[in-house]
Design a protein around this motif. Sequence first.
Motif, PDB file in Angstrom:
ATOM      1  N   CYS A   1      -6.649  -1.812   2.639  1.00 53.04           N
ATOM      2  CA  CYS A   1      -6.555  -0.358   2.603  1.00 53.04           C
ATOM      3  C   CYS A   1      -7.929   0.206   2.266  1.00 53.04           C
TER       4      CYS A   1
ATOM      5  N   ASN B   1      -9.844   5.663  -3.780  1.00 49.55           N
ATOM      6  CA  ASN B   1     -10.594   6.915  -3.841  1.00 49.55           C
ATOM      7  C   ASN B   1     -11.288   7.140  -5.170  1.00 49.55           C
TER       8      ASN B   1
ATOM      9  N   HIS C   1      -7.256   1.659  -6.837  1.00 44.99           N
ATOM     10  CA  HIS C   1      -7.315   3.058  -6.420  1.00 44.99           C
ATOM     11  C   HIS C   1      -8.574   3.252  -5.569  1.00 44.99           C
TER      12      HIS C   1
ATOM     13  N   GLU D   1       3.221   6.887  -7.129  1.00 42.77           N
ATOM     14  CA  GLU D   1       2.506   5.778  -7.758  1.00 42.77           C
ATOM     15  C   GLU D   1       3.301   5.163  -8.901  1.00 42.77           C
TER      16      GLU D   1
ATOM     17  N   GLY E   1      -7.181   6.031   3.486  1.00 45.21           N
ATOM     18  CA  GLY E   1      -5.745   5.788   3.551  1.00 45.21           C
ATOM     19  C   GLY E   1      -5.320   4.983   4.758  1.00 45.21           C
ATOM     20  N   HIS E   2      -6.289   4.402   5.474  1.00 47.85           N
ATOM     21  CA  HIS E   2      -5.969   3.551   6.617  1.00 47.85           C
ATOM     22  C   HIS E   2      -5.665   2.141   6.105  1.00 47.85           C
ATOM     23  N   TYR E   3      -4.633   1.533   6.625  1.00 53.95           N
ATOM     24  CA  TYR E   3      -4.232   0.215   6.127  1.00 53.95           C
ATOM     25  C   TYR E   3      -3.722  -0.650   7.265  1.00 53.95           C
TER      26      TYR E   3
ATOM     27  N   ALA F   1       0.122   5.016   0.858  1.00 50.19           N
ATOM     28  CA  ALA F   1      -0.880   5.959   1.354  1.00 50.19           C
ATOM     29  C   ALA F   1      -0.141   7.065   2.103  1.00 50.19           C
ATOM     30  N   ASN F   2       0.145   8.139   1.384  1.00 52.79           N
ATOM     31  CA  ASN F   2       1.011   9.183   1.946  1.00 52.79           C
ATOM     32  C   ASN F   2       0.418  10.586   1.864  1.00 52.79           C
TER      33      ASN F   2
ATOM     34  N   ASP G   1      -0.834   9.966  -2.628  1.00 60.60           N
ATOM     35  CA  ASP G   1      -1.245   8.749  -3.322  1.00 60.60           C
ATOM     36  C   ASP G   1      -1.938   7.822  -2.340  1.00 60.60           C
ATOM     37  N   ASN G   2      -2.891   7.058  -2.855  1.00 58.79           N
ATOM     38  CA  ASN G   2      -3.563   6.034  -2.067  1.00 58.79           C
ATOM     39  C   ASN G   2      -3.895   4.886  -3.005  1.00 58.79           C
TER      40      ASN G   2
ATOM     41  N   VAL H   1       0.848  -1.181   0.000  1.00 61.93           N
ATOM     42  CA  VAL H   1       0.000   0.000   0.000  1.00 61.93           C
ATOM     43  C   VAL H   1       0.888   1.236   0.000  1.00 61.93           C
TER      44      VAL H   1
END
Length: 334
Positions: free
Chosen positions: A204, A297, A295, A265, A208-210, A100-101, A104-105, A98
């Motif tokens: 994920c 989102n 993706h 990404e 953006g929580h994983y 997630a920053n 990017d997610n 993942v």
Amino acid sequence: MQRQKHLVFRTVHEPQLGEKWQDLFHLHWSAYERWYLTETERERPSYLACFNALNRHMPELVPTYQRLCALAGGGDLPSRMLSLYRPPPYITGCSQAVLANGQDNLLVRNYDYPPELCEGTILSTCWNGRRVIAMSDCLWGVLDGINEQGLTVSLSFGGRRVVGDGFGAPIILRYILEFCDTTEQAAEVLARVPTHMAYNITVCDAHGHYVTAMIGPDRAALIKRIPMATNHQKKIEWYAHALASETLIRERQLAILVDDEDTDEERLVSAFFLPPLFRSDYRRGLGTIYTAVYHPNQGRAEYHWADHSIKVSFEVFEETALEISYHSHAGVPH
């Protein structure tokens, strides 16, 4: 002499279970029947045991399961297999990560497995009021996928030989995508529902929580905020598989990528097309069959090969078929 293995990938859109799924069942059933009876039929659980286990641990999924059994003809053996309760053991490779920053997610994964044993079906469904796009396994299970809430999941083998009382991970992932919205809800399922083998499940969501959940039949699930997984859990327990799959080398490569603030990404996805993440050992069943990119989102899913790709979303999902050839001597897909 060059030897090739071929696999046809199909995108199938059928919101409610019907003739398209039934056609897939008839297409694949003979192979699944052989697999299910790899051990003697007596070693497989009875239909009543399968139904009771499903009803106990994933009751919301029972109506869908019953519709599947009816479409499959209502027979005893197909119904037992479709429950994915205590199925025969099977081993995959796989890398997943993942990113997630805040910018990017996405979730990216390579599925490493014998091409001749991969179903190759990308299913778009809405069986329980929630749209799902997933790479199918065992006719309705999930290898990796996304739902319309943006929840994404992916599985990899956990690198342990232990086999016990529980479900195949693909049906647990199906349950998550059908009834969960967030990573927290998915983690609760992974901690609660028993699995028959060791798997690493990376999850994920659109926030953006994983997490990565290390699950197995002989101990409680270990769920940590780790953005990646290969094919071991905490430490190496099956050394021969670890060496053959290069699980530590791949884990190190993923750690370098996701820990680098310059990784975006394009950089992460590109790495999955190159060694050590991309694997070409098709003769031993450890070659990369496809690369998936989800993706959360945007509700988009991408499936990539060396010279081809399939891109779908909840807004645009075209049905198509694509044949991929894998060179067994060198392992480079066309």
